[in-house]
Structures are given as structure tokens and as C-alpha cells.
Design a protein around this motif. Structure first.
Motif, PDB file in Angstrom:
ATOM      1  N   LEU A 246       9.141   3.722  -0.228  1.00 36.13           N
ATOM      2  CA  LEU A 246      10.208   2.400   0.888  1.00 36.13           C
ATOM      3  C   LEU A 246      11.517   2.145   1.042  1.00 36.13           C
ATOM      4  N   VAL A 251      14.371   0.033   1.988  1.00 33.07           N
ATOM      5  CA  VAL A 251      14.249  -1.142   1.374  1.00 33.07           C
ATOM      6  C   VAL A 251      15.021  -1.254   0.376  1.00 33.07           C
ATOM      7  N   MET A 259       7.411  -6.183   0.710  1.00 31.28           N
ATOM      8  CA  MET A 259       6.945  -4.994   1.449  1.00 31.28           C
ATOM      9  C   MET A 259       5.797  -5.159   1.186  1.00 31.28           C
ATOM     10  N   TYR A 263       2.048  -5.594   2.833  1.00 26.64           N
ATOM     11  CA  TYR A 263       0.732  -4.804   2.105  1.00 26.64           C
ATOM     12  C   TYR A 263      -0.456  -5.789   2.279  1.00 26.64           C
ATOM     13  N   GLY A 316       7.701  -3.271   8.308  1.00 23.51           N
ATOM     14  CA  GLY A 316       7.020  -4.737   8.024  1.00 23.51           C
ATOM     15  C   GLY A 316       5.924  -4.363   8.301  1.00 23.51           C
ATOM     16  N   VAL A 319       3.744  -1.155   7.577  1.00 26.49           N
ATOM     17  CA  VAL A 319       3.023  -1.055   6.697  1.00 26.49           C
ATOM     18  C   VAL A 319       1.709  -2.860   6.350  1.00 26.49           C
TER      19      VAL A 319
END
Length: 408
Positions: A246, A251, A259, A263, A316, A319
């Protein structure tokens, strides 16, 4: 589909009613939440663990691989050795072993000691999750089986949504050892809850492991288990190395926990939707949609990683889709297995749990081996694995010649 008959005792749903049976599965889900938090929290802790143990991040990632492979091997073995134990006693004992493994891991000052702790924790997880799934299926009527399985497995997905990010934050604030101690305390608390709330379910007759594995001769079972391995390997090629993968998308370290929360939220949504959709439309359409979504999500994330940054909202969204695709497959796969071998439901659920963790171990191994090749390569391998899952699903349907019927 014929009525499910497990060998774990009478059907509580016939006496307590299906609604009450579903409420009992919430207690079982609390246990899988503890198991899932333990299994997946390491993803956000690997860099700190590697630094403390003076090893590389890829080497620390071996703890994830060892946990997963140990689980895969131990699940059917422990299912045989513990067959006569009353189910509630077995579930409580398994959670206590899980707690002990985490305490050993938290005290580790070298990688070998950490590995030992992860093996002990895997033994507890391997004894708990399959029996929880089989017990959950036996607590409800066949028409609610997909939803019951989704509730029990939902503990794992909620762990990815809440347990893993909270564990990561605990690790950042108090250190990775404190995060593992917190998981141990969680397992102890759930053990008490299971003992106090769950109904008593008797053990099963002792069956030799060789006889138990006769289920592998069924074409329907053989068509499902390899797909579980491939699908979970595709999903977890990247997940265990969330911090660097990430990070390649821009990120930041503290945003990784956000994140992972996204997920996990996607995983919960995918799991719940899969339970309802499997009951209504069947398992195969759910799996096709899930694997296709995984191909798109991982493929686009890989493409974006080549640029070194991407809009946070887009990352986002992708993910979240990746999480939903990862965990929509489990209720559908378990449903297919129980349809293929209804008289051996506890065994085939156990084998599917082994396949899940074998896939996670395989994916983590592949991810660790390719970490030095670059993040885009890791995403590409995950997407390729999802494409392979679609092909294997199609081939499995041709082998069995039909889609298992769905009880309505």
C-alpha cells in the motif's frame, strides 16, 4: 439437497427453532473473530516484528506462512484425535490453546521462538474454526445453512475489519508484543463466553483419519478444495505485506490501518452478501462474480502502483472490492462441500478450513519471494491467481457435470 446430518449430535435447530440457532452462531462467530484477529493482525506488525527480531520483513513473514501451513496440516488431524470430545469442551480448549500460543509469540526474542508460538496458536485455531463451522450448520435448518455459515465465518471477516486495524493501532501505540497479548486476552474472554452460553453438543464417534479422508474421493469435493487454495492464495499474495504494497500507492504508514479497515469492511459485506446470495442463486454465480472482482481490483491496484501514488478514495474503493472478493468465496465454497458430502459435513468443513489456510500460506510465500521484484509484480501475481481460480471453477463444473442443488 438432502438434510444435513453431522455426527456431532442432535440437531438443536429442531428443538430450539431456527432463529435461536442463528443466535447461537453469533457466539461461535465471536470465537472465529478471535482466531481471525490472531491470524491476520500480523500483516500490520511485520516491519516492527522484523526490526525487534533483527530479521528482514520477508523472513518475519515466514511466521504467517508457518501459521497457515500448520493450520492446514493440523485441522484434519486434530479433528480425528478430538472426535469424541463434547463440542463445547473442544471449542473452549481450542481457544485456551490459541491464547497460550499468542503469549509465547509475544514473549519471543528470536524468530524460532516466534515460529513455535505461531505453531501453538495455529493448533488452537485449527481445532476451533472447523468445529465452529460444522456446529453452526447443525444449529439451523438446511434453508438457513448458507446464512449460518456466513455468520460463523463472519467472525473472521469482522476480524479483518475491526480486529486487525485495532491490533495494528495497539502495535503502533504499545508495541507488537502488546498487540499479541491483547489477542490472547480476547481468546480467553471468548472461551468464557462459549462455556457459559453455548448449548452442550456431544462428540462424534471415533473415525480413523484414513476413513475420514474418503471424502476426497468424491468428485464434488475434489472440485472444490483446490479452488479454495487458489482463491485464497490469490487474495493473500499481497495482504500479508500490506505496509509496503500500500505504501507503493502513496498510502502512509498510519493510513495503512485505515485501508485495512476498508478491506475488512469489504470482507464483511462480501461474506454476508455471499451467504444470502448463495441461498438464493447458488454458489457458482457468487464465485464467478467474486473472482472477477478480484481480478479487476488487484489488476488496477498493480497498474496504479507503477506510478508510485494514487487518489486515496480510489485506492480505498479498490481495497474494499478486494476484501469483498476475498471473503465472498468462503460461504459459497462451504455450501458446495456440504452439498457434495452431506453425511460428512464436519470433515469437509474441516478440509475447507485447511485449504483456506494452505492458500493463505501459499500466497504469503509467493508474496515474500517476489517482494524484492517489486510491488506491481505482487499485484499482478494476485490478479493472475484470480484468473486461474475462474478457470479452475469452470473446469470443476465440467468434471462434476452439474451445479449442486440449493435448498430453498
Amino acid at each position: 439437497m438432502s438434510h444435513l446430518h453431522t455426527r456431532t449430535g442432535p440437531e438443536p435447530a429442531t428443538t430450539a427453532g431456527p432463529g435461536r440457532g442463528l443466535r447461537f452462531t453469533l457466539i461461535l462467530a465471536a470465537g472465529t473473530f478471535a482466531v481471525g484477529t490472531d491470524a491476520f493482525v500480523v500483516a500490520g506488525l511485520l516491519p516492527d516484528m522484523a526490526a525487534a527480531l533483527r530479521v528482514s520483513t520477508a523472513a518475519a513473514g515466514q511466521s504467517v506462512t508457518v501459521f497457515s501451513i500448520s493450520y492446514a496440516v493440523l485441522a484434519p488431524v486434530l479433528s480425528t484425535l478430538t472426535a469424541r470430545l463434547p463440542r463445547r469442551t473442544l471449542l473452549v480448549t481450542a481457544l485456551l490453546v490459541l491464547a497460550a500460543g499468542n503469549l509465547v509469540s509475544a514473549a519471543a526474542d528470536t524468530l524460532p521462538v516466534l515460529i513455535v508460538g505461531r505453531i501453538v496458536a495455529a493448533a488452537g485455531a485449527a481445532a476451533y474454526t472447523p468445529n465452529a463451522g460444522a456446529a453452526g450448520a447443525s444449529l439451523v435448518s438446511p434453508a438457513l445453512r448458507g446464512r449460518a455459515l456466513a455468520v460463523v465465518i463472519g467472525g473472521l471477516t469482522v476480524a479483518t475489519a475491526l480486529g486487525v486495524p485495532l491490533g495494528g493501532l495497539t502495535g503502533q501505540w504499545l508495541g507488537w508484543r502488546a498487540a499479541l497479548v491483547a489477542v490472547a486476552l480476547l481468546a480467553l474472554a471468548v472461551a468464557v463466553a462459549v462455556r457459559l452460553v453455548m448449548p452442550a453438543l456431544p462428540g462424534a464417534a471415533a473415525v480413523p483419519l484414513r476413513d475420514r479422508l474418503t471424502a476426497l474421493r468424491r468428485p464434488g469435493v475434489l472440485a472444490v478444495l483446490p479452488l479454495t487454495v487458489i482463491g485464497m492464495a490469490a487474495a493473500y499474495t499481497v495482504y500479508a505485506f500490506a505496509v509496503p504494497t500500500l505504501g507503493a500507492l502513496g498510502v502512509g504508514a498510519y493510513q495503512v490501518n485505515l485501508m485495512l479497515l476498508v478491506y475488512g469492511a469489504g470482507a464483511v459485506a462480501g461474506n454476508v452478501a455471499s451467504g444470502y446470495a448463495t441461498d438464493r442463486w447458488g454458489a457458482v454465480p457468487v464465485l464467478v462474480v467474486g473472482y472477477a472482482a478480484m481480478v479487476v481490483a488487484l489488476g488496477v491496484l498493480g497498474a496504479l502502483s507503477t506510478a508510485g501514488s494514487a487518489p486515496v478514495l480510489l485506492v480505498g474503493l479498490l481495497v474494499g472490492a478486494w476484501g469483498a472478493a476475498s471473503w465472498c468465496q468462503t460461504p459459497a465454497q462451504q455450501h458446495r462441500l456440504i452439498a457434495a458430502a452431506p453425511q460428512q459435513a464436519p470433515l469437509v468443513v474441516s478440509l475447507n478450513s485447511s485449504a483456506i489456510y494452505l492458500g493463505i500460506g501459499l500466497g504469503t510465500t509467493v508474496g515474500g519471494a517476489t517482494l524484492t521484484s517489486g510491488v506491481p509484480t505482487m499485484y499482478a501475481l494476485g490478479a493472475a491467481g484470480a484468473v486461474l481460480a475462474l478457470l479452475v471453477l469452470h473446469l470443476g463444473q465440467r468434471i462434476t457435470g452439474r451445479t449442486p442443488a440449493v435448498t430453498s
